[in-house]
Design a protein around this motif. Structure first.
Motif, PDB file in Angstrom:
ATOM      1  N   GLU A   1      11.867   6.743  -4.968  1.00 10.06           N
ATOM      2  CA  GLU A   1      10.771   6.642  -4.003  1.00 10.06           C
ATOM      3  C   GLU A   1      10.955   5.412  -3.119  1.00 10.06           C
ATOM      4  OE1 GLU A   1       7.085   6.738  -6.185  1.00 10.06           O
ATOM      5  OE2 GLU A   1       7.208   8.911  -6.474  1.00 10.06           O
TER       6      GLU A   1
ATOM      7  N   THR B   1       6.631  -0.723   4.753  1.00  6.82           N
ATOM      8  CA  THR B   1       5.450  -1.280   5.423  1.00  6.82           C
ATOM      9  C   THR B   1       5.931  -2.076   6.639  1.00  6.82           C
ATOM     10  OG1 THR B   1       5.434  -3.365   4.208  1.00  6.82           O
ATOM     11  CG2 THR B   1       4.286  -1.506   3.186  1.00  6.82           C
TER      12      THR B   1
ATOM     13  N   VAL C   1       8.931   3.069  -0.082  1.00  4.54           N
ATOM     14  CA  VAL C   1       7.719   2.785   0.692  1.00  4.54           C
ATOM     15  C   VAL C   1       8.067   1.713   1.728  1.00  4.54           C
ATOM     16  CG1 VAL C   1       5.303   2.080   0.602  1.00  4.54           C
ATOM     17  CG2 VAL C   1       6.312   3.245  -1.368  1.00  4.54           C
TER      18      VAL C   1
ATOM     19  N   ASP D   1       4.577  10.695   9.996  1.00  5.52           N
ATOM     20  CA  ASP D   1       4.709   9.761  11.115  1.00  5.52           C
ATOM     21  C   ASP D   1       6.160   9.317  11.274  1.00  5.52           C
ATOM     22  OD1 ASP D   1       2.030   9.938  11.421  1.00  5.52           O
ATOM     23  OD2 ASP D   1       1.542   7.937  10.647  1.00  5.52           O
TER      24      ASP D   1
ATOM     25  N   GLU E   1       0.860  -1.193   0.000  1.00  2.00           N
ATOM     26  CA  GLU E   1       0.000   0.000   0.000  1.00  2.00           C
ATOM     27  C   GLU E   1       0.894   1.240   0.000  1.00  2.00           C
ATOM     28  OE1 GLU E   1      -3.458   0.259   0.229  1.00  2.00           O
ATOM     29  OE2 GLU E   1      -3.540  -1.900  -0.153  1.00  2.00           O
ATOM     30  N   GLU E   2       0.732   2.074  -1.022  1.00  2.00           N
ATOM     31  CA  GLU E   2       1.615   3.247  -1.135  1.00  2.00           C
ATOM     32  C   GLU E   2       0.954   4.492  -0.553  1.00  2.00           C
ATOM     33  OE1 GLU E   2       3.528   3.726  -4.903  1.00  2.00           O
ATOM     34  OE2 GLU E   2       3.671   1.558  -5.220  1.00  2.00           O
ATOM     35  N   ASP E   3       0.587   4.414   0.724  1.00  2.00           N
ATOM     36  CA  ASP E   3      -0.079   5.581   1.311  1.00  2.00           C
ATOM     37  C   ASP E   3       0.923   6.574   1.906  1.00  2.00           C
ATOM     38  OD1 ASP E   3       0.677   3.866   3.252  1.00  2.00           O
ATOM     39  OD2 ASP E   3      -1.225   3.807   4.333  1.00  2.00           O
ATOM     40  N   SER E   4       2.165   6.159   2.057  1.00  3.82           N
ATOM     41  CA  SER E   4       3.200   7.076   2.550  1.00  3.82           C
ATOM     42  C   SER E   4       4.488   6.836   1.762  1.00  3.82           C
ATOM     43  CB  SER E   4       3.443   6.839   4.043  1.00  3.82           C
ATOM     44  OG  SER E   4       4.508   7.649   4.484  1.00  3.82           O
ATOM     45  N   VAL E   5       4.790   7.749   0.833  1.00  8.34           N
ATOM     46  CA  VAL E   5       5.949   7.573  -0.051  1.00  8.34           C
ATOM     47  C   VAL E   5       7.043   8.558   0.338  1.00  8.34           C
ATOM     48  CG1 VAL E   5       6.765   7.628  -2.437  1.00  8.34           C
ATOM     49  CG2 VAL E   5       4.452   6.826  -1.939  1.00  8.34           C
TER      50      VAL E   5
ATOM     51  N   ASN F   1       4.086  10.673   5.497  1.00  5.14           N
ATOM     52  CA  ASN F   1       2.887  11.301   6.064  1.00  5.14           C
ATOM     53  C   ASN F   1       3.168  11.985   7.404  1.00  5.14           C
ATOM     54  OD1 ASN F   1       3.287   9.117   7.692  1.00  5.14           O
ATOM     55  ND2 ASN F   1       1.485   7.966   6.998  1.00  5.14           N
TER      56      ASN F   1
END
Length: 378
Positions: A223, A227, A225, A197, A130-134, A195
């Motif tokens: 980039e 997890t 990512v 965090d 899931e690429e919600d924070s790159v 993001n």
């Protein structure tokens, strides 16, 4: 499946994904390279289930055709043989065609190879991330960070967590730490995106070494990512997945001494060469120990003594010394590894005693730190 492709681009793609292919895998299909031809171009994949690499070769680039797809499809070919074949094909163009029963023909000029393929549907899927924070970082900077830290990871599996580099990201700063419990390498650098965090990950040293070989020297942004158990690095035409190490990385902040009793500032290149000379007579099995002496007057001497071989003593030109006299012994290899990171820059070394870890920094850059534990010689 049928397509024609520029041979040099195919060779480059194969070289990249081969870094993830292992002959010692328990999953037989992973000894192969997955080849997918689709509308956009050709995608090659290699994996050993710890590291997965995907290399994309576009149909065209800068107005030049690289791949001509006549029929989309996929096949898995034995990596060892496929790599050997594509590197030795005679012409600049290669045609790959899959016939019935997964028979695959590789043609170039008058040369034709037939390989038995494997069913592409049996190849494991790449991790879904899931690429919600790159996060974003310059490729050149990341390569430098890897080079300045990864050498200090542990090679022993007794504490698996130490075989990785600990990445800590907070407030736009990436802090990378590697230690094998005898030495420590640390590098800080700015990183953008995310993001906001705080995040932490321990990336296997082996993965970072392979990533470093693939990444091109470029100022382009890369980039990242992260997890819970995977990290993905996205470069221009390459996706690099690695599993993360499980467990808690030790708190290394307490290892770095707050004050020092003796300080030495010295030319990094000259010091490295002197340590290298002193280590010539140091015995391998004693972890090639070299001794550093700082006199009351501030004179600096490097020596090494192996009774059955001989001894070497060299006086070192220093920029400055400060504090107490000192005699300290350490591994020449560890010291040389640390100094190589500084690339000849003027180096400041802070000592807190003959048996306490000491810290090396360059006088011009406080984002890099090296720490070495001395060796007891009596």
């Amino acid at each position: 499946m049928k397509f024609q492709i520029q041979r040099d681009r195919l060779v480059n793609g194969v070289n990249d994904v081969m870094k993830a292919v292992s002959s010692r895998t328990t999953i037989p299909i992973l000894t192969g390279i997955k080849i997918m031809a689709h509308e956009e171009g050709v995608t090659l994949t290699g994996s050993d289930s710890d590291i997965s690499i995907e290399s994309f070769i576009p149909k065209e680039e800068d107005g030049k055709e690289i791949v001509n797809i006549q029929q989309a499809g996929g096949i898995v070919l034995q990596a060892k043989f496929f790599e050997g074949i594509v590197k030795k094909l005679p012409m600049d163009t290669v045609e790959i065609e899959v016939h019935s029963h997964l028979q695959t023909v590789i043609r170039s000029g008058k040369s034709e190879f037939n390989l038995n393929g494997l069913d592409v549907t049996e190849y494991p899927h790449l991790p879904q991330i899931e690429e919600d924070s790159v996060l974003k970082i310059e490729t050149n900077l990341l390569k430098t960070i890897i080079r300045q830290t990864v050498f200090a990871v542990s090679t022993s599996e007794t504490r698996p967590i130490l075989t990785g580099v600990n990445w800590h990201i907070e407030n736009g700063e990436l802090n990378c730490v590697a230690t094998d419990s005898h030495r420590l390498a640390m590098r800080k650098a700015p990183i953008s995106g995310g993001n906001g965090d705080k995040s932490e990950a321990v990336i296997p040293g082996k993965s970072l070494n392979e990533l470093n070989k693939i990444l091109e020297d470029t100022s382009d942004e890369l980039e990242i990512v992260i997890t819970e158990n995977q990290v993905l690095f996205k470069a221009k035409h390459v996706l690099f997945f690695s599993r993360l190490l499980e467990g808690n990385y030790p708190d290394t902040s307490r290892l770095v001494p707050a004050e020092s009793k003796t300080s030495l500032t010295i030319g990094g290149k000259e010091f490295l060469q002197a340590i290298d000379r002193a280590s010539l007579l140091a015995r391998e099995e004693r972890n090639n120990v070299v001794r550093l002496s700082i006199s009351e007057e501030g004179g600096v001497e490097i020596s090494s003594n192996t009774p059955e071989i001989g001894k070497v003593v060299e006086e070192i030109q220093r920029k400055s010394t400060d504090g107490e006299a000192l005699n300290i012994s350490f591994s020449a290899k560890y010291m040389m590894d640390a100094l190589k990171v500084f690339e000849g820059a003027e180096t400041n070394i802070q000592f807190t005693g003959a048996m306490r870890p000491f810290v090396l920094r360059t006088t011009s850059d406080d984002t890099i730190l090296q720490l070495i534990t001395p060796v007891r010689t009596y």
